[in-house]
Motif scaffolding. Structure first.
Motif, PDB file in Angstrom:
ATOM      1  N   SER A  87       0.817  -1.205   0.000  1.00 43.77           N
ATOM      2  CA  SER A  87       0.000   0.000   0.000  1.00 43.77           C
ATOM      3  C   SER A  87       0.856   1.263   0.000  1.00 43.77           C
ATOM      4  CB  SER A  87      -0.916   0.010   1.229  1.00 43.77           C
ATOM      5  OG  SER A  87      -0.140  -0.220   2.383  1.00 43.77           O
ATOM      6  N   ARG A  88       2.091   1.134   0.436  1.00 46.09           N
ATOM      7  CA  ARG A  88       2.972   2.288   0.435  1.00 46.09           C
ATOM      8  C   ARG A  88       3.363   2.695  -0.981  1.00 46.09           C
ATOM      9  NH1 ARG A  88       5.489   3.656   5.230  1.00 46.09           N
ATOM     10  NH2 ARG A  88       4.167   2.976   6.946  1.00 46.09           N
ATOM     11  N   SER A  89       3.884   3.860  -1.091  1.00 41.97           N
ATOM     12  CA  SER A  89       4.338   4.341  -2.397  1.00 41.97           C
ATOM     13  C   SER A  89       5.724   3.783  -2.663  1.00 41.97           C
ATOM     14  CB  SER A  89       4.374   5.865  -2.393  1.00 41.97           C
ATOM     15  OG  SER A  89       5.273   6.308  -1.396  1.00 41.97           O
ATOM     16  N   ASP A  90       5.764   2.490  -2.883  1.00 41.86           N
ATOM     17  CA  ASP A  90       7.076   1.897  -3.123  1.00 41.86           C
ATOM     18  C   ASP A  90       7.225   1.441  -4.560  1.00 41.86           C
ATOM     19  OD1 ASP A  90       6.673  -1.509  -2.037  1.00 41.86           O
ATOM     20  OD2 ASP A  90       5.238  -0.147  -2.934  1.00 41.86           O
ATOM     21  N   TRP A  91       6.487   2.071  -5.412  1.00 43.86           N
ATOM     22  CA  TRP A  91       6.741   1.850  -6.826  1.00 43.86           C
ATOM     23  C   TRP A  91       8.194   2.217  -7.095  1.00 43.86           C
ATOM     24  CZ3 TRP A  91       3.768  -0.358 -10.464  1.00 43.86           C
ATOM     25  CH2 TRP A  91       4.160  -0.223 -11.799  1.00 43.86           C
ATOM     26  N   PRO A  92       8.898   1.349  -7.831  1.00 42.61           N
ATOM     27  CA  PRO A  92      10.340   1.601  -7.996  1.00 42.61           C
ATOM     28  C   PRO A  92      10.598   2.996  -8.563  1.00 42.61           C
ATOM     29  CG  PRO A  92       9.526  -0.128  -9.467  1.00 42.61           C
ATOM     30  CD  PRO A  92       8.462   0.133  -8.464  1.00 42.61           C
ATOM     31  N   GLY A  93      11.437   3.722  -7.902  1.00 42.71           N
ATOM     32  CA  GLY A  93      11.755   5.058  -8.342  1.00 42.71           C
ATOM     33  C   GLY A  93      11.105   6.100  -7.463  1.00 42.71           C
ATOM     34  N   ALA A  94      10.067   5.671  -6.726  1.00 44.20           N
ATOM     35  CA  ALA A  94       9.365   6.640  -5.890  1.00 44.20           C
ATOM     36  C   ALA A  94      10.058   6.834  -4.540  1.00 44.20           C
ATOM     37  CB  ALA A  94       7.928   6.190  -5.664  1.00 44.20           C
ATOM     38  N   ASP A  95      10.606   5.758  -4.017  1.00 44.12           N
ATOM     39  CA  ASP A  95      11.176   5.834  -2.667  1.00 44.12           C
ATOM     40  C   ASP A  95      12.705   5.868  -2.731  1.00 44.12           C
ATOM     41  OD1 ASP A  95      11.336   3.404  -3.751  1.00 44.12           O
ATOM     42  OD2 ASP A  95      10.914   2.298  -1.916  1.00 44.12           O
ATOM     43  N   VAL A 169      16.869   4.838 -15.348  1.00 44.91           N
ATOM     44  CA  VAL A 169      15.850   3.808 -15.557  1.00 44.91           C
ATOM     45  C   VAL A 169      14.714   3.982 -14.566  1.00 44.91           C
ATOM     46  CG1 VAL A 169      15.385   1.332 -15.423  1.00 44.91           C
ATOM     47  CG2 VAL A 169      17.480   2.137 -16.517  1.00 44.91           C
ATOM     48  N   LEU A 170      15.061   4.215 -13.314  1.00 44.89           N
ATOM     49  CA  LEU A 170      14.052   4.368 -12.270  1.00 44.89           C
ATOM     50  C   LEU A 170      13.185   5.600 -12.547  1.00 44.89           C
ATOM     51  CD1 LEU A 170      16.231   3.490  -9.146  1.00 44.89           C
ATOM     52  CD2 LEU A 170      14.413   2.126 -10.174  1.00 44.89           C
ATOM     53  N   ARG A 171      13.828   6.662 -13.039  1.00 44.78           N
ATOM     54  CA  ARG A 171      13.083   7.884 -13.327  1.00 44.78           C
ATOM     55  C   ARG A 171      12.043   7.627 -14.417  1.00 44.78           C
ATOM     56  NH1 ARG A 171      16.869  11.170 -15.442  1.00 44.78           N
ATOM     57  NH2 ARG A 171      18.184  10.599 -13.691  1.00 44.78           N
ATOM     58  N   GLU A 172      12.457   6.882 -15.415  1.00 47.78           N
ATOM     59  CA  GLU A 172      11.518   6.561 -16.503  1.00 47.78           C
ATOM     60  C   GLU A 172      10.381   5.679 -15.988  1.00 47.78           C
ATOM     61  OE1 GLU A 172      11.265   7.589 -19.714  1.00 47.78           O
ATOM     62  OE2 GLU A 172      12.704   9.065 -18.948  1.00 47.78           O
TER      63      GLU A 172
END
Lengths: 253, 253
Positions: A87-95, A169-172
């Motif tokens: 549920s956390r915002s742990d989409w790769p690149g977000a954290d 890559v994470l930014r994209e």
DNA sequence: GAGTGGTCTAGACCACACG
DNA sequence: GTGTGGTCTAGACCACTCA
């Protein structure tokens, strides 16, 4: 008549040893304190060193002890709770604070990962290596597989490169619209690379967390993260964290 | 000049053995097949039995092998995915098919569990023992702590009793309005009772799942469940299960 | 009773950290 | 160099399963 108690179960020595040591840890030792060395301990309990070691191994597996070659055996601090809830915002690149990219290569992922991603068996993807830190200690090492289709703006560069490209890559990836994720946890043992990254010996027990990230109706990325099983407790908090570990529950009982 | 490759890392024998055996398992053995006994294997590889056993232990930890005293060592089937996601209707008492109550007592819970429940340190609660089965095999053993306040309709009966009363407690629990739950996973080793229930030896590695169930603004119950780490993969699926285990990923790579 | 894995011993040497 | 834990050996006996 006869014996008041039938000696039905001759407890193994190492098991009894483990119990005794465990109680001693609770009462006579503080966190971080150094235990006597294995040879002394074995002599003190009148067992062979191998037997003593079997007990220590168990206690280390349970997160009670920490052993370091050339240094000694110390009393481990309670396990760290690590949030891995979806549920956390742990989409790769977000954290960016928790995960720290170290490397980025282009390679053919394992077949099963490819199956998850929907890529061809021999199709290469970006592979981002990341490390997760907590309380100064590395807690997890990750391989993040990102197919080219998920980051169309980036060219596939053959040569391995550093954190800079990894961040690219994470930014994209972060531009995509997250649609959910999948997670599985199982026991594993650290490979050579992961072990080095986690500051452990190869073969150390780890909790392997496999995550599928969904976006655009597809699997946008697959992450295989290995958490140190000796120091970590994975939390899936819906209403806040579990502050107290199983370990402490046992001690307090 | 000199050696083309600096022999920097003399790999431990058991590590190399493990690799060799692992590959052999992939190519030469089918699931369920019996391996040669330890003495033969050790002789075949020219190592001491203890060394061979160290390699087998690792492979067992990774879920590749299954060893049974008096029987032999067999190739383990892939790990079973066990759903432990909070989104499912797994409020205790709701999923009677998966969890099977075996016993019900009244006892003082461990201090930390009491803290979670908000009960007095010496206050007794109902303790329900349950076993979770899957594919004929027991996969988890659980202790469910239910304070009297959560099941006011029930009298606290001192004497231990069977599945009948356990079901009574669960039935009462099911009347509550679920408000969410908390979950944590960590590595542990099976105690004597759990081990027997899971059909393993004491000390076997388990995944300990601690769950807090919330209702009525309080913690209505706390569950401490131990899953067989050798045979289970815990899934937290938001979009369906992960069909392929880390194990299979590794094999296919 | 025969065969299996589980436990245990008493040594030895090695890799590593630290002063 | 000294002391630590990590690896390895070659035995022995025990607990269990199964024919």
């Amino acid at each position: 008549m006869g014996t008041t108690q039938l000696e039905t179960v001759p407890e193994p020595k190492y098991w009894h040893l483990k119990t005794v040591l465990s109680e001693a840890l609770d009462t006579d030792f503080a966190v971080g304190e150094i235990l006597p060395n294995e040879r002394d301990l074995a002599a003190r309990f009148g067992v062979a060193r191998a037997t003593l070691r079997q007990a220590l191994e168990q206690l280390e597996l349970e997160g009670r002890l920490q052993r370091r070659r050339g240094v000694g055996t110390t009393v481990a601090p309670p396990r760290v709770g690590v949030d891995v809830s979806a549920s956390r915002s742990d989409w790769p690149g977000a954290d960016q604070h928790a995960w720290q990219p170290t490397e980025c290569t282009v390679a053919v992922p394992p077949a099963a990962v490819a199956a998850h991603l929907g890529t061809e068996p021999d199709e290469r993807t970006h592979v981002v290596r990341r490390v997760r830190k907590g309380h100064d200690q590395p807690v997890a090492a990750e391989l993040l597989y990102v197919p080219a289709a998920s980051v169309p703006a980036l060219p596939a560069i053959d040569a391995p490169s550093g954190p800079a490209l990894a961040r690219g890559v994470l930014r994209e990836l972060a531009r995509l619209e997250p649609e959910g994720q999948d997670r599985a946890v199982e026991l594993g043992s650290a490979g050579a690379v992961d072990a080095k990254e986690l500051d452990r010996l190869p073969g150390a027990p780890v909790l392997v967390v496999t995550t599928r990230y969904f976006a655009g109706g597809r699997t946008a990325a697959v992450s295989v993260a290995t958490y140190r099983a000796d120091t970590c407790r994975l939390t899936f908090g819906a209403q806040g964290d579990l502050e107290i570990s199983h370990e402490e529950q046992r001690r307090a009982s």
